[in-house]
Structure formats: C-alpha cells, structure tokens
Design an enzyme around this catalytic site. Structure first.
Site, PDB file in Angstrom:
ATOM      1  CB  CYS A  61      -6.940 -38.021 -34.858  1.00 35.33           C
ATOM      2  SG  CYS A  61      -5.917 -36.925 -34.168  1.00 35.33           S
ATOM      3  CG  ASP A  63      -8.118 -32.662 -34.476  1.00 41.20           C
ATOM      4  OD1 ASP A  63      -9.200 -31.996 -34.376  1.00 41.20           O
ATOM      5  OD2 ASP A  63      -7.232 -31.900 -34.687  1.00 41.20           O
ATOM      6  NE  ARG A  65      -9.172 -29.636 -36.079  1.00 41.67           N
ATOM      7  CZ  ARG A  65      -7.797 -29.096 -36.517  1.00 41.67           C
ATOM      8  NH1 ARG A  65      -7.974 -28.215 -37.500  1.00 41.67           N
ATOM      9  NH2 ARG A  65      -6.794 -29.918 -36.494  1.00 41.67           N
ATOM     10  CG  HIS A 117      -7.129 -35.265 -38.790  1.00 40.61           C
ATOM     11  ND1 HIS A 117      -7.040 -33.865 -38.599  1.00 40.61           N
ATOM     12  CD2 HIS A 117      -6.723 -35.945 -37.900  1.00 40.61           C
ATOM     13  CE1 HIS A 117      -6.409 -33.951 -37.365  1.00 40.61           C
ATOM     14  NE2 HIS A 117      -6.388 -35.117 -36.946  1.00 40.61           N
ATOM     15  CB  CYS A 120      -3.032 -34.913 -38.054  1.00 42.56           C
ATOM     16  SG  CYS A 120      -2.944 -36.089 -36.488  1.00 42.56           S
TER      17      CYS A 120
HETATM   18 CO    CO Z   1      -4.952 -35.377 -35.395  1.00 41.42          CO
END
Ligand code: CO
Length: 228
Positions: A61, A63, A65, A117, A120
């Site tokens: 992803c 993202d 993180r 994750h 998400c």
């Molecule tokens: Co995500």
C-alpha cells in the site's frame, strides 16, 4: 530563475515555515544517510550503481507507514517495489503489469509478496459509502472483494474486526489476481522457483502476519482462470 522566497527567511520554527522545514528535512536526511553509509563502507554506492538483483517483488500500500525495506530489515537493492492505494492488483493496470513482468521475466524474482496492512484507509473507505473523489473508482475493486466474501464479512459485527478481515481477504484476492495473469502462469511453466505470497502488516505492532496462502502453480485455481 532564482528561487527567492522571503517568507521562509525567518525563524524556522514559525508556523509558516513548517512545510518548508519538513521538505528540507528530507534533503538533510539524505545527506546524513549518504555520509553515515559511506563512513561504514566507502564503496557502498559504487557497488549499488553496478546493478540490482533483487529476489523479491513487494506489492504494498502507498500508506506512509508501510515502507517495504524498513519493515523487512532489507537494504537498497534487495526488494523491487510497487505500491498503490490498498495494494490492489488488477489486470488492466499497465503500471502494475509492467512492474510484475519486469520483475518476473527480467529480474527473475523468486517471491512476489502482496502486503496489505491493518488500518488501511483505502479498505476502510471501501467498506463505507462516503465519496472521496477519483479514488472511489479504484476502491470499487475492494467493494468487489467485499461482495465476494459478504457472507463471511456481514457476520462480523465489530467494525474494526470486519475491516481487518477485509484487509486479509483483499490480500487474498490480489494474490489470486496475480496468479491469474499470463505473466505469472507463463513463468510457472518455465520455472519452479516463483511463489506468490500474501502478507498483512500489523501497523499496531509492526509485525508481519503471513496469511499462508502462498501459490506456486495453478493447481488450486478455478478452471476458468487456468490458461493453457
Ligand atoms: Co493502506
């Protein structure tokens, strides 16, 4: 044209300078990284520039993180990476297909990992009905995952637990989507050392959960998707 911006020539801690500060922090971070790396191994970047030979393709992803290298303790050169919102793998995405084809057929990676994750935002948004813009069309693919598994998901009353399960099921379906591609199926005909895996990163603990759904052939695939 020279870049002059008087509003930034002030105390770096003022509110107006904060965006500039975070941007410049990246350049400083890069200098620090290069210097500390070279102090340990002066030839490091010279060797890195010679080429890459990663054994793993990570599809994760976007993202901020869930960075592939930091989470897996790997270094530059070890993991080929593709990321998009909610680690979706659809067979009309030329970007994903190009990365997959290059990784499988040129780099000859041995492992392709779809890494979702928990928490998400893309998956959580796909569970709801709020509009976010263009992204809603992308997240439609995850609504399809929900529809496929609605019989299981609708039984989970706790919203976070239902989102967590959809994260897992989304990874599962994206792993299957990779297995359905001609790229992966043709590679399996040529060699036995290519496996597709499904992982979920638990951002609450940092640990990866292996969903143990690894595929290395079309044996368990619905007949309609297995190609000659
Ligand atoms: Co995500």
């Amino acid at each position: 044209m020279a870049i002059t911006n008087k509003k930034y020539n002030m105390d770096p801690n003022t509110e107006i300078n904060k965006p500039r500060q975070s941007y410049e922090q990246l350049l400083k971070g890069n200098r620090d990284f290069v210097e500390s790396t070279i102090s340990e191994d002066p030839e490091y970047f010279k060797k890195l520039a010679e080429g890459q030979n990663p054994e793993v393709l990570w599809i994760g992803c976007s993202d901020s993180r869930v960075p592939a290298n930091q989470l897996t303790g790997t270094k530059p050169g070890e993991v080929f990476v593709h990321r998009n919102i909610a680690n979706v793998c659809v067979h009309t995405d030329m970007n994903m297909l190009s990365v997959l084809d290059y990784a499988v057929n040129v780099l000859k990676v041995k492992h392709v990992i779809v890494a979702g994750h928990y928490g998400c935002g893309g998956v959580i948004a796909a569970m709801g009905s709020k509009q976010f813009g263009v992204i809603d069309n992308w997240l439609r693919h995850i609504k399809d995952v929900y529809r496929l598994h609605a019989h299981e998901l609708d039984l989970i009353s706790n919203e976070q637990q239902r989102a967590d399960r959809l994260v897992e099921l989304n990874v599962l379906e994206q792993v299957y989507n990779l297995c359905k591609t001609t790229i992966v199926q043709n590679a399996w005909r040529e060699r036995e050392d290519l496996e597709i895996h499904g992982w979920v990163v638990d951002i609450r603990s940092g640990y990866v959960k292996d969903l143990k759904i690894s595929c290395k052939n079309t044996d368990n695939m619905a007949k309609v998707f297995a190609l000659d």
